[in-house]
Design an enzyme around this catalytic site. Sequence first.
Site, PDB file in Angstrom:
ATOM      1  N   ASP A  84       0.940  -1.131  -0.144  1.00 14.68           N
ATOM      2  CA  ASP A  84      -0.132   0.168  -0.076  1.00 14.68           C
ATOM      3  C   ASP A  84       0.839   1.318  -0.146  1.00 14.68           C
ATOM      4  O   ASP A  84       2.101   0.971   0.181  1.00 14.68           O
ATOM      5  CB  ASP A  84      -0.880  -0.010   1.051  1.00 14.68           C
ATOM      6  CG  ASP A  84      -2.018   1.202   1.369  1.00 14.68           C
ATOM      7  OD1 ASP A  84      -2.680   1.239   0.261  1.00 14.68           O
ATOM      8  OD2 ASP A  84      -1.806   1.888   2.139  1.00 14.68           O
ATOM      9  N   SER A  85       0.280   2.535  -0.265  1.00 16.82           N
ATOM     10  CA  SER A  85       1.059   3.596  -0.303  1.00 16.82           C
ATOM     11  C   SER A  85       1.403   4.114   1.279  1.00 16.82           C
ATOM     12  O   SER A  85       2.163   5.140   1.210  1.00 16.82           O
ATOM     13  CB  SER A  85       0.239   4.984  -0.880  1.00 16.82           C
ATOM     14  OG  SER A  85      -1.097   5.021  -0.065  1.00 16.82           O
ATOM     15  N   GLY A 121      -2.305   9.363  -4.574  1.00 17.81           N
ATOM     16  CA  GLY A 121      -3.463   9.810  -5.242  1.00 17.81           C
ATOM     17  C   GLY A 121      -2.860  11.206  -6.009  1.00 17.81           C
ATOM     18  O   GLY A 121      -3.482  11.012  -7.133  1.00 17.81           O
ATOM     19  N   CYS A 171      -3.946  -0.874  -2.462  1.00 20.11           N
ATOM     20  CA  CYS A 171      -4.068   0.659  -2.661  1.00 20.11           C
ATOM     21  C   CYS A 171      -4.955   0.806  -3.688  1.00 20.11           C
ATOM     22  O   CYS A 171      -4.505   0.388  -4.896  1.00 20.11           O
ATOM     23  CB  CYS A 171      -2.658   1.250  -2.811  1.00 20.11           C
ATOM     24  SG  CYS A 171      -2.560   2.744  -3.584  1.00 20.11           S
ATOM     25  N   THR A 214      -5.443   3.608  -5.669  1.00 27.06           N
ATOM     26  CA  THR A 214      -4.912   4.383  -6.927  1.00 27.06           C
ATOM     27  C   THR A 214      -3.780   3.332  -7.466  1.00 27.06           C
ATOM     28  O   THR A 214      -3.905   3.287  -8.852  1.00 27.06           O
ATOM     29  CB  THR A 214      -4.057   5.490  -6.335  1.00 27.06           C
ATOM     30  OG1 THR A 214      -4.727   6.161  -5.443  1.00 27.06           O
ATOM     31  CG2 THR A 214      -3.372   6.169  -7.392  1.00 27.06           C
ATOM     32  N   GLU A 260      -2.476   8.938   7.872  1.00 31.50           N
ATOM     33  CA  GLU A 260      -1.062   8.776   8.133  1.00 31.50           C
ATOM     34  C   GLU A 260      -0.621   9.419   9.498  1.00 31.50           C
ATOM     35  O   GLU A 260       0.395   8.845   9.736  1.00 31.50           O
ATOM     36  CB  GLU A 260      -0.245   9.364   6.879  1.00 31.50           C
ATOM     37  CG  GLU A 260      -0.597   8.417   5.582  1.00 31.50           C
ATOM     38  CD  GLU A 260      -0.021   7.143   5.696  1.00 31.50           C
ATOM     39  OE1 GLU A 260       0.840   6.812   6.523  1.00 31.50           O
ATOM     40  OE2 GLU A 260      -0.452   6.101   5.106  1.00 31.50           O
ATOM     41  N   CYS A 265     -10.634   4.097  -1.122  1.00 33.52           N
ATOM     42  CA  CYS A 265      -9.194   4.169  -0.827  1.00 33.52           C
ATOM     43  C   CYS A 265      -9.255   3.379   0.697  1.00 33.52           C
ATOM     44  O   CYS A 265      -9.850   3.612   1.473  1.00 33.52           O
ATOM     45  CB  CYS A 265      -8.912   5.580  -0.386  1.00 33.52           C
ATOM     46  SG  CYS A 265      -7.139   5.808   0.210  1.00 33.52           S
ATOM     47  N   HIS A 281      -7.354   3.501   3.181  1.00 31.43           N
ATOM     48  CA  HIS A 281      -7.189   4.632   4.262  1.00 31.43           C
ATOM     49  C   HIS A 281      -8.451   4.831   4.998  1.00 31.43           C
ATOM     50  O   HIS A 281      -8.622   4.942   6.154  1.00 31.43           O
ATOM     51  CB  HIS A 281      -6.395   5.839   3.914  1.00 31.43           C
ATOM     52  CG  HIS A 281      -4.766   5.487   3.686  1.00 31.43           C
ATOM     53  ND1 HIS A 281      -4.293   4.964   2.535  1.00 31.43           N
ATOM     54  CD2 HIS A 281      -3.844   5.915   4.551  1.00 31.43           C
ATOM     55  CE1 HIS A 281      -2.871   5.155   2.707  1.00 31.43           C
ATOM     56  NE2 HIS A 281      -2.735   5.678   3.860  1.00 31.43           N
TER      57      HIS A 281
END
Length: 270
Positions: A9-10, A42, A72, A74, A151, A183, A185
């Site tokens: 993942d990012s 993103g 992720c 994106t 984050e 997303c 997140h």
Amino acid sequence: MQQAIAVLDSGVGGLTVVKEVMRQLPFEKILYFGDTARTPYGPRDAEEVISFTREIVDYLIQYQPKMIVIACNTATAVAMEDIRYRVNVPVVGVINPGARAAVGRTKTGVVGVIGTEGTIKSGAYDTALKRLSSRIEVVSRACPSFVPLVEDGNFRSIETFRTVSEALSPLRDPTMDCLILGCTHYPFLADCISEAMGSEVVLINSAEETARDISTILQENNEMSDVEEVPVHQFFCSGDPRKFQDIAQAWLGEQIRLTPVVWQVPHIGA
């Protein structure tokens, strides 16, 4: 069979998928990479996201995982087909599972999608939803302010609720009954999102459906772990290891306290 499932993942968002995999497949070893040094993905252009995803996959493939999960949205939208071409193990994304869950839950046929700028711009959810049902009406909105909140571990503050409420106000529609958290997140902000949208809107988190896809593929390939013992998981991040570990332990809770984990910071993405 004893090889790991690699999840990337990012940043910390893919932990929502990890939590569900741990719940559904407790004997599967997980290899997680969060690119916290370069999050968010993103706003980046597609070529850069593809480059980052390739770099992470090239790093993880040395551990010989039996599957790669791009947790992720994106990266799933712009890089999944490229990664499938480059590796010889199954590659699973999070967009199709989320779309499938929404089509199964909506009664009005009006489905909202929130995601990063890259995911929304790609139109990947629109395509996936319309492929499943031509009657679906899709209402999409990019919410770039959400990932930085997650984050930073800022999930439920007054500031977070205000930010979420303002971002979602244009989406409020009495005919919309499902909202895809496009997303990984965003489930960290589910309480704020639900309060902003109202209890009549069902939030669709693709993690559960993605874990089902993982299980199905492993069964079809006869690659389910055949050892009923707790595996040692490996978690990598490219940024601040303490912040990443704190968020991971808070989110995974009892599941991570019951399993041995190796925390590592690789030389990538710095």
